[in-house]
Design a protein around this motif. Structure first.
Motif, mmCIF file in Angstrom:
data_model
loop_
_atom_site.group_PDB
_atom_site.id
_atom_site.type_symbol
_atom_site.label_atom_id
_atom_site.label_comp_id
_atom_site.label_asym_id
_atom_site.label_seq_id
_atom_site.Cartn_x
_atom_site.Cartn_y
_atom_site.Cartn_z
ATOM 1 N N TYR A 8 55.951 -71.771 -109.935
ATOM 2 C CA TYR A 8 57.403 -71.882 -110.154
ATOM 3 C C TYR A 8 57.877 -73.300 -109.825
ATOM 4 C CZ TYR A 8 57.311 -66.836 -110.633
ATOM 5 O OH TYR A 8 57.040 -65.550 -111.052
ATOM 6 N N TYR A 16 64.162 -72.186 -117.169
ATOM 7 C CA TYR A 16 64.472 -70.745 -117.150
ATOM 8 C C TYR A 16 65.980 -70.536 -117.070
ATOM 9 C CZ TYR A 16 64.863 -65.966 -115.242
ATOM 10 O OH TYR A 16 65.200 -64.655 -115.001
ATOM 11 N N ARG A 123 49.682 -63.543 -115.787
ATOM 12 C CA ARG A 123 50.870 -64.194 -116.321
ATOM 13 C C ARG A 123 50.569 -65.085 -117.523
ATOM 14 N NH1 ARG A 123 55.090 -63.602 -112.766
ATOM 15 N NH2 ARG A 123 56.278 -63.846 -114.681
ATOM 16 N N GLY B 347 69.393 -62.606 -112.130
ATOM 17 C CA GLY B 347 68.788 -63.915 -112.394
ATOM 18 C C GLY B 347 67.298 -63.983 -112.135
ATOM 19 N N VAL B 348 66.696 -62.885 -111.751
ATOM 20 C CA VAL B 348 65.247 -62.880 -111.522
ATOM 21 C C VAL B 348 64.640 -61.740 -112.326
ATOM 22 C CG1 VAL B 348 63.388 -62.814 -109.835
ATOM 23 C CG2 VAL B 348 65.639 -63.670 -109.155
ATOM 24 N N HIS B 349 63.700 -62.072 -113.182
ATOM 25 C CA HIS B 349 63.033 -61.020 -113.953
ATOM 26 C C HIS B 349 62.103 -60.229 -113.034
ATOM 27 C CE1 HIS B 349 60.397 -59.148 -116.925
ATOM 28 N NE2 HIS B 349 61.366 -59.351 -117.795
ATOM 29 N N HIS B 351 59.218 -59.124 -113.359
ATOM 30 C CA HIS B 351 57.834 -59.595 -113.343
ATOM 31 C C HIS B 351 57.655 -60.773 -112.386
ATOM 32 C CE1 HIS B 351 54.093 -59.767 -116.157
ATOM 33 N NE2 HIS B 351 53.803 -59.468 -114.923
ATOM 34 N N ASP B 352 58.652 -61.657 -112.350
ATOM 35 C CA ASP B 352 58.581 -62.789 -111.413
ATOM 36 C C ASP B 352 58.675 -62.295 -109.974
ATOM 37 O OD1 ASP B 352 58.419 -64.920 -113.348
ATOM 38 O OD2 ASP B 352 60.506 -64.484 -113.845
ATOM 39 N N THR B 355 55.330 -60.875 -108.922
ATOM 40 C CA THR B 355 54.327 -61.907 -108.626
ATOM 41 C C THR B 355 54.559 -62.520 -107.244
ATOM 42 O OG1 THR B 355 53.878 -62.479 -110.931
ATOM 43 C CG2 THR B 355 53.521 -64.206 -109.314
ATOM 44 N N ILE B 356 55.815 -62.786 -106.929
ATOM 45 C CA ILE B 356 56.113 -63.414 -105.634
ATOM 46 C C ILE B 356 55.866 -62.427 -104.489
ATOM 47 C CG2 ILE B 356 57.946 -64.478 -104.250
ATOM 48 C CD1 ILE B 356 59.125 -65.456 -107.006
ATOM 49 N N GLY B 367 58.194 -53.364 -114.581
ATOM 50 C CA GLY B 367 58.050 -53.026 -115.985
ATOM 51 C C GLY B 367 58.934 -51.857 -116.337
ATOM 52 N N PRO B 381 65.533 -54.327 -119.404
ATOM 53 C CA PRO B 381 64.215 -54.263 -120.038
ATOM 54 C C PRO B 381 63.151 -53.731 -119.085
ATOM 55 C CG PRO B 381 64.767 -56.540 -119.520
ATOM 56 C CD PRO B 381 65.966 -55.712 -119.136
ATOM 57 N N VAL B 410 62.876 -68.719 -103.933
ATOM 58 C CA VAL B 410 62.193 -69.414 -105.034
ATOM 59 C C VAL B 410 63.159 -69.650 -106.189
ATOM 60 C CG1 VAL B 410 60.382 -69.204 -106.785
ATOM 61 C CG2 VAL B 410 59.901 -68.555 -104.418
ATOM 62 N N PHE B 411 64.013 -68.667 -106.432
ATOM 63 C CA PHE B 411 64.916 -68.750 -107.587
ATOM 64 C C PHE B 411 66.301 -69.277 -107.227
ATOM 65 C CE2 PHE B 411 61.609 -66.413 -109.554
ATOM 66 C CZ PHE B 411 61.728 -66.683 -110.895
#
Lengths: 148, 412
Positions: A8, A16, A123, B347-349, B351-352, B355-356, B367, B381, B410-411
């Motif tokens: 990231y 993004y 990913r 603001g955060v998908h 999937h992200d 991962t984090i 999912g 989604p 992170v975001f």
């Protein structure tokens, strides 16, 4: 957290949050849809090809940070390129995100920011969805590309 | 909300039963919150399966030698354990299958397909897992019957009056989840069963997500078919159970043909075996059945009352803490829920986020959770889903919350 910081990077988060070339391109002559069933990512890509080169392109859709940023950076990277040049660039990009050693060929430039993806194999599909969709658009297959 | 049952529940002691929990992931102790996808297995299950392969490995039924007899006895003891867990009237009502998916398909094809005609209806709900949607769609295509879907409200609870309104004399089967895998909603099964029966419909309950959390008591629920996934209730993958009333099973043709499901085979006429073997063609997943029996015994030993109380306290703690996380939206806030929490982050998908969290050693699912209509209903989604099991701790709830703050960093 080093792996995460690699994945990231600021450039990726920036793209993004503020994707470039977002939307539908008026007067396009190429289009395709892409879908990643794993995370539900969807991308709709439109492009105008003139004299064998991409004159302009845009994308829209919903997806994770990696897939959105990848599409955004890709739209900047491929403008003005021919289909052959794009294929070569995608090959280099694919090698990058799957951790293969870089061979000779196209310069990746800003696309290098996706090198961190190689540490996160699940990913890779996120990063490559837009490229698969672009290739489908250039072939004008009008079929939805799936990463599965 | 500490009940007597929860107070006596020693979760640290329980954790020692699960070898897989004691590992580091990316340098952090594993926090396993993906139990709705599959649960970790207690030593008792692993040992039962190892014992079969190391000592008793033989094909079951009809064998005259010692190993075959021991294997048969273990397999049939497992069936009795499942009957006890499900409160079935008779072990003959326990049909071993590959999983809840196969159980639903078996009922759709063997019970419903010969009976349904054009104009008949199958009623399901909006919160179903794909495995309780697609087999019925296939059945409707095959028979000309119509699929009806009862809606859910903004909290993710079934709108019971709508369910009732959709029931009619045309309804032949009502099929719904005991517990929703994507939302955690617990359906009022008994009330729905009574309504469906009053309309003359048979009822299948998808218990895949219920058995790990709630006592799957078919006698109390009053349903006609109950589907169990073995691997979600701490048993092996590829194992599961269809429970059905004996008289229904008797009246159904076999699902598959082959060995073990017959009494006699002649080219002119084959006679089918008794229950439940009529539905168990071919050599079954013997080790899987034995492992599942050990899982059932394990759950009976701990007691669902204590398990439910423990998990409800985790659910309450997690729900309260997650609501304090900026930008977090809970998907599924029904009044009656199992310890399954779906959510999105602004603001955060998902999937992200997944991962984090994984980098923090926290395993969640991201999912559509095989429930795409649910995702559409809530206009997302995908979601992040944290699902708790009998071995999760309050500290792991706190670890999840801390992990989500990392995600937000992170975001930021």
């Amino acid at each position: 957290m080093t792996g995460l910081n690699e994945l990231y990077q600021d450039v990726i988060l920036h793209h993004y949050k503020s994707p470039r070339n977002y939307g539908e391109l008026p007067g396009h002559n190429r289009a395709a849809d892409g879908h990643n069933p794993l995370c539900g990512d969807r991308i709709h890509l439109t492009a105008r090809v003139e004299d064998g080169r991409i004159a302009d392109l845009r994308f829209q859709g919903s997806g994770c940070a990696i897939s959105t940023a990848s599409a955004s950076v890709m739209t900047e990277a491929v403008k003005g390129k021919t289909e052959d040049e794009i294929r070569a660039l995608f090959q280099r990009f694919h090698d990058l995100v799957t951790g293969k050693p870089a061979g000779d060929g196209a310069e990746l430039g800003k696309l290098e920011v996706f090198s961190g993806v190689s540490e996160f194999p699940v990913r890779v599909k996120c990063a490559t969805l837009c490229w698969h969709t672009l290739q489908a658009a250039l072939k004008n297959t009008h079929q939805t590309v799936s990463t599965e | 909300m500490k009940t007597a049952a929860a107070a006596g529940y020693d979760v640290q002691r329980v954790r020692t039963d699960f070898p897989a929990l004691h590992q580091q992931v990316h340098g952090h102790p594993l926090v396993y919150l993906d139990n709705a996808a599959t649960a970790q297995k207690p030593r008792a299950v692993l040992d039962a399966m190892a014992r079969f392969y190391e000592r008793d490995c033989a094909n079951i039924h009809r064998g005259v030698h010692a190993l075959s007899q021991r294997a048969t006895e273990s397999y049939e003891a497992a069936r009795r354990a499942l009957a006890a867990l499900l409160h079935a009237a008779d072990p003959r009502e326990i049909v071993f299958v590959r999983g809840a998916t196969e159980a639903v398909n078996l009922v759709a094809q063997s019970y419903a397909r010969p009976r349904l005609r054009p104009g008949d209806e199958v009623l399901i709900t909006w919160m179903e897992h794909h495995s309780n949607i697609v087999p019925w769609q296939m059945l409707c295509e095959q028979t000309g019957a119509t699929l009806r879907v009862a809606p859910i409200d903004d909290a993710g609870a079934l709108i019971v009056p709508e369910f009732q309104r959709l029931l009619s004399t045309r309804t032949r089967i009502a099929a719904f989840a005991h517990v929703s895998n994507a939302l955690g909603t617990i359906n009022p099964v008994r009330a729905l069963v009574d309504q469906a029966h009053a309309a003359g419909a048979k009822v299948l309950v998808d218990g895949a997500q219920a058995a790990p959390h709630l006592r799957p008591d078919v006698a109390a629920l009053g349903c006609d078919f109950y589907c169990v996934s073995g691997h979600k209730m701490y048993g092996p993958t590829g194992s599961g159970v269809l429970w059905a009333r004996a008289e229904l099973l008797e009246a159904m043709p076999p699902y598959q043909g082959g060995g073990d499901m017959i009494r006699s085979v002649r080219f002119e006429k084959t006679t089918y075996n008794d229950l439940p073997f009529k539905f168990e063609a071919g050599t079954p997943n013997i080790a899987g059945g034995i492992g599942l029996g050990a899982a059932a015994e394990y759950l009976l030993r701990l007691g669902h009352e204590a398990i439910t109380a423990h998990e409800q306290s985790l659910l309450a703690r997690a729900t309260a803490a997650l609501q304090q996380v900026p930008g977090l939206r809970l998907i599924g806030t029904a009044p009656h829920k199992a310890a399954v929490i779906s959510f999105t982050l602004d603001g955060v998908h998902p999937h992200d986020a997944g991962t984090i969290l994984d980098q923090e050693g926290i395993a969640v699912r991201t999912g559509h959770h095989c429930a795409q209509p649910v995702m559409e209903r809530f206009g997302v989604p995908a979601t992040v889903r944290a699902s708790f099991g009998l071995y999760n701790t309050p500290e792991e709830v706190d670890a999840l919350v801390a992990g989500l703050h990392k995600v937000l960093e992170v975001f930021a």
